[in-house]
Design an enzyme around this catalytic site. Structure first.
Site, PDB file in Angstrom:
ATOM      1  CB  CYS A 116     -38.016 -34.398 -34.123  1.00  0.00           C
ATOM      2  SG  CYS A 116     -36.714 -35.148 -33.149  1.00  0.00           S
ATOM      3  CG  HIS A 256     -40.976 -33.277 -31.142  1.00  0.00           C
ATOM      4  ND1 HIS A 256     -41.008 -34.654 -31.124  1.00  0.00           N
ATOM      5  CD2 HIS A 256     -39.666 -32.919 -31.044  1.00  0.00           C
ATOM      6  CE1 HIS A 256     -39.763 -35.108 -31.016  1.00  0.00           C
ATOM      7  NE2 HIS A 256     -38.934 -34.086 -30.958  1.00  0.00           N
ATOM      8  CG  ASN A 286     -37.011 -36.426 -28.672  1.00  0.00           C
ATOM      9  OD1 ASN A 286     -37.771 -36.974 -29.456  1.00  0.00           O
ATOM     10  ND2 ASN A 286     -36.235 -35.418 -29.019  1.00  0.00           N
TER      11      ASN A 286
HETATM   12  O1  UT7 Z   1     -36.113 -33.386 -30.894  1.00  0.00           O
HETATM   13  C1  UT7 Z   1     -35.430 -32.236 -31.308  1.00  0.00           C
HETATM   14  C2  UT7 Z   1     -34.053 -32.287 -30.907  1.00  0.00           C
HETATM   15  N1  UT7 Z   1     -33.656 -31.993 -29.601  1.00  0.00           N
HETATM   16  C3  UT7 Z   1     -34.091 -30.996 -28.813  1.00  0.00           C
HETATM   17  O2  UT7 Z   1     -35.045 -30.313 -29.033  1.00  0.00           O
HETATM   18  C4  UT7 Z   1     -33.271 -30.737 -27.570  1.00  0.00           C
HETATM   19  C5  UT7 Z   1     -33.047 -29.284 -27.349  1.00  0.00           C
HETATM   20  N2  UT7 Z   1     -32.154 -28.999 -26.250  1.00  0.00           N
HETATM   21  C6  UT7 Z   1     -32.425 -29.306 -24.961  1.00  0.00           C
HETATM   22  O3  UT7 Z   1     -33.445 -29.881 -24.649  1.00  0.00           O
HETATM   23  C7  UT7 Z   1     -31.470 -28.818 -23.907  1.00  0.00           C
HETATM   24  O4  UT7 Z   1     -30.544 -27.932 -24.502  1.00  0.00           O
HETATM   25  C8  UT7 Z   1     -30.690 -29.956 -23.201  1.00  0.00           C
HETATM   26  C9  UT7 Z   1     -31.640 -30.766 -22.341  1.00  0.00           C
HETATM   27  C10 UT7 Z   1     -30.010 -30.853 -24.212  1.00  0.00           C
HETATM   28  C11 UT7 Z   1     -29.637 -29.358 -22.274  1.00  0.00           C
HETATM   29  O5  UT7 Z   1     -30.228 -28.473 -21.348  1.00  0.00           O
HETATM   30  P1  UT7 Z   1     -29.689 -26.987 -21.183  1.00  0.00           P
HETATM   31  O6  UT7 Z   1     -30.502 -26.376 -20.140  1.00  0.00           O
HETATM   32  O7  UT7 Z   1     -29.668 -26.327 -22.531  1.00  0.00           O
HETATM   33  O8  UT7 Z   1     -28.234 -27.237 -20.633  1.00  0.00           O
HETATM   34  P2  UT7 Z   1     -26.850 -26.750 -21.230  1.00  0.00           P
HETATM   35  O9  UT7 Z   1     -26.479 -27.555 -22.428  1.00  0.00           O
HETATM   36  O10 UT7 Z   1     -26.873 -25.270 -21.364  1.00  0.00           O
HETATM   37  O11 UT7 Z   1     -25.880 -27.139 -20.042  1.00  0.00           O
HETATM   38  C12 UT7 Z   1     -25.962 -26.541 -18.761  1.00  0.00           C
HETATM   39  C13 UT7 Z   1     -25.004 -27.257 -17.820  1.00  0.00           C
HETATM   40  C14 UT7 Z   1     -23.627 -27.495 -18.425  1.00  0.00           C
HETATM   41  O12 UT7 Z   1     -22.669 -27.352 -17.415  1.00  0.00           O
HETATM   42  P3  UT7 Z   1     -21.820 -25.987 -17.259  1.00  0.00           P
HETATM   43  O13 UT7 Z   1     -21.101 -25.836 -18.580  1.00  0.00           O
HETATM   44  O14 UT7 Z   1     -22.832 -24.910 -17.013  1.00  0.00           O
HETATM   45  O15 UT7 Z   1     -20.939 -26.288 -16.108  1.00  0.00           O
HETATM   46  C15 UT7 Z   1     -23.669 -28.928 -18.856  1.00  0.00           C
HETATM   47  O16 UT7 Z   1     -22.410 -29.527 -18.906  1.00  0.00           O
HETATM   48  O17 UT7 Z   1     -25.530 -28.559 -17.515  1.00  0.00           O
HETATM   49  C16 UT7 Z   1     -24.540 -29.548 -17.791  1.00  0.00           C
HETATM   50  N3  UT7 Z   1     -25.194 -30.770 -18.210  1.00  0.00           N
HETATM   51  C17 UT7 Z   1     -25.631 -31.713 -17.345  1.00  0.00           C
HETATM   52  N4  UT7 Z   1     -25.559 -31.799 -15.993  1.00  0.00           N
HETATM   53  C18 UT7 Z   1     -26.110 -32.883 -15.408  1.00  0.00           C
HETATM   54  C19 UT7 Z   1     -25.513 -31.170 -19.463  1.00  0.00           C
HETATM   55  N5  UT7 Z   1     -26.130 -32.350 -19.439  1.00  0.00           N
HETATM   56  C20 UT7 Z   1     -26.218 -32.705 -18.133  1.00  0.00           C
HETATM   57  C21 UT7 Z   1     -26.752 -33.824 -17.458  1.00  0.00           C
HETATM   58  N6  UT7 Z   1     -26.688 -33.866 -16.117  1.00  0.00           N
HETATM   59  N7  UT7 Z   1     -27.353 -34.841 -18.125  1.00  0.00           N
END
Ligand code: UT7
Length: 330
Positions: A116, A256, A286
């Site tokens: 990225c 970004h 993204n």
């Molecule tokens: O370009 C550079 C590379 N990428 C990035 O910069 C991305 C960086 N990371 C992020 O943007 C975020 O970490 C994500 C958007 C990927 C995820 O958001 P988060 O707030 O960090 O969620 P999490 O991974 O901590 O998950 C929270 C909960 C989980 O459920 P439990 O374990 O709490 O029951 C996940 O399973 O949300 C769940 N979850 C979803 N629920 C509904 C994860 N993805 C989804 C989804 N829809 N799409």
């Protein structure tokens, strides 16, 4: 000798027609519009459809948009840098193909890959070539067909990424406008947290890698998120401090577009008001190398000569950085 700086003199963009909405994603994986919107800020992303179309197709269209707007003769382009994490194919330069297709027959070209951060690093490289006085027109294109490496069964990645391309032309400036300073970083310890495991030299494609879905992008979202928030703000603050810039001096933050919460956290650390923060993640998600030039293309009408812009990026590798540029035209 008069000081020479590398200024952006034109921008262009292209996004595919097909819109993948949060509603449609709800039919593909266990997710919902409310979760995606509040956790990422994304409403829709663009997907490139059609056989034999890849990153070069997006890049060519973005370059053509810039060429038409600027009324530029592509033969005048000296160098084309294709910033991408999703090249058309291994071994063959995507940039070389793009240069030929747009008629940049006097240019040499290469691909620049740093996930990225590719476009941000591309801006830095373009500036050095211009400052060398040997090159007068350097076209940097950020282009990625992320859908080529997304598992549309994985709700933690398929909601984030989209396809698109943006282009910026760099030319010499003698009034001090353009790239002023930068601070670029990498840390290889990050590669385990965001990667495509197979298909590269370390793990070539086999039936086993295909059977195990190892050709899709995977990430430890929380770890990437934490590192992005800390490091993007850190490098921005270093650039501000080194150039004795106060928050009042900055007109724009072009960060970004990976997650709205990461962008807002960076803006908060810099104490910047919301109206100084460029944002279009809601429309495209993204797009990896394309996020920064797509911001410039979408905000071009609001930019004024002399505006001070801080660019920031963070991505796989890990790779990240900030770049300070003054805008060169109205
Ligand atoms: O370009 C550079 C590379 N990428 C990035 O910069 C991305 C960086 N990371 C992020 O943007 C975020 O970490 C994500 C958007 C990927 C995820 O958001 P988060 O707030 O960090 O969620 P999490 O991974 O901590 O998950 C929270 C909960 C989980 O459920 P439990 O374990 O709490 O029951 C996940 O399973 O949300 C769940 N979850 C979803 N629920 C509904 C994860 N993805 C989804 C989804 N829809 N799409």
């Amino acid at each position: 000798m008069t000081k020479i700086t590398a200024a952006i003199t034109a921008v262009g963009k292209y996004v595919p027609d097909y819109i993948l909405s949060n509603k449609e994603l709800e039919t593909m994986v266990e997710t919902n519009d409310e979760w995606i919107t509040t956790r990422t800020g994304i409403k829709e992303r663009r997907i490139l459809k059609g056989e034999n179309k890849g990153t070069s197709f997006l890049a060519i269209e973005a370059a053509k948009d810039l060429i038409a707007k600027k009324n530029l003769d592509p033969k005048e382009i000296d160098l084309l840098i294709l910033a991408t994490a999703t090249p058309d194919m291994q071994a063959a330069s995507t940039g070389a193909f793009v240069a030929s297709e747009i008629g940049a027959t006097n240019a040499f070209s290469f691909d620049l890959e740093s996930a990225c951060s590719s476009f941000l690093y591309g801006m830095s490289v373009a500036a050095r070539y211009i400052e060398s006085r040997k090159y007068k027109k350097v076209l940097v294109i950020g282009s990625d067909m992320n859908s080529s490496m997304i598992d549309y069964k994985d709700r933690t990645t398929c909601i984030i990424f989209g396809d698109g391309a943006g282009a910026a032309l760099f030319e010499p400036n003698f009034d001090g406008l353009g790239v002023v300073d930068e601070y670029l970083r990498t840390d290889g310890a990050g590669r385990e947290f965001l990667n495509v495991a197979a298909g590269g030299s370390i793990r070539p494609t086999t039936q086993e890698t295909l059977d195990n879905d190892l050709h899709f992008v995977r990430q430890d979202g929380r770890t990437v998120f934490k590192n992005a928030v800390f490091n993007m703000a850190d490098v921005c603050l270093k650039v501000l401090e080194k150039n004795q810039l106060k928050k009042e001096d900055i007109q724009w933050l072009a960060a970004h577009q990976a997650n709205k919460r990461i962008i807002e956290a960076t803006a908060n650390r810099l104490d910047l008001a919301e109206d100084k923060v460029m944002m279009n993640i809601q429309n495209y998600g993204n797009t990896t190398s394309a996020t920064l030039p797509l911001l410039l293309a979408d905000y071009e009408n609001q930019l004024k000569k002399g505006d001070k812009i801080i660019f920031a990026a963070f991505g796989g590798g890990f790779s990240w950085g900030a770049l300070y540029l003054t805008w060169a035209y109205n």
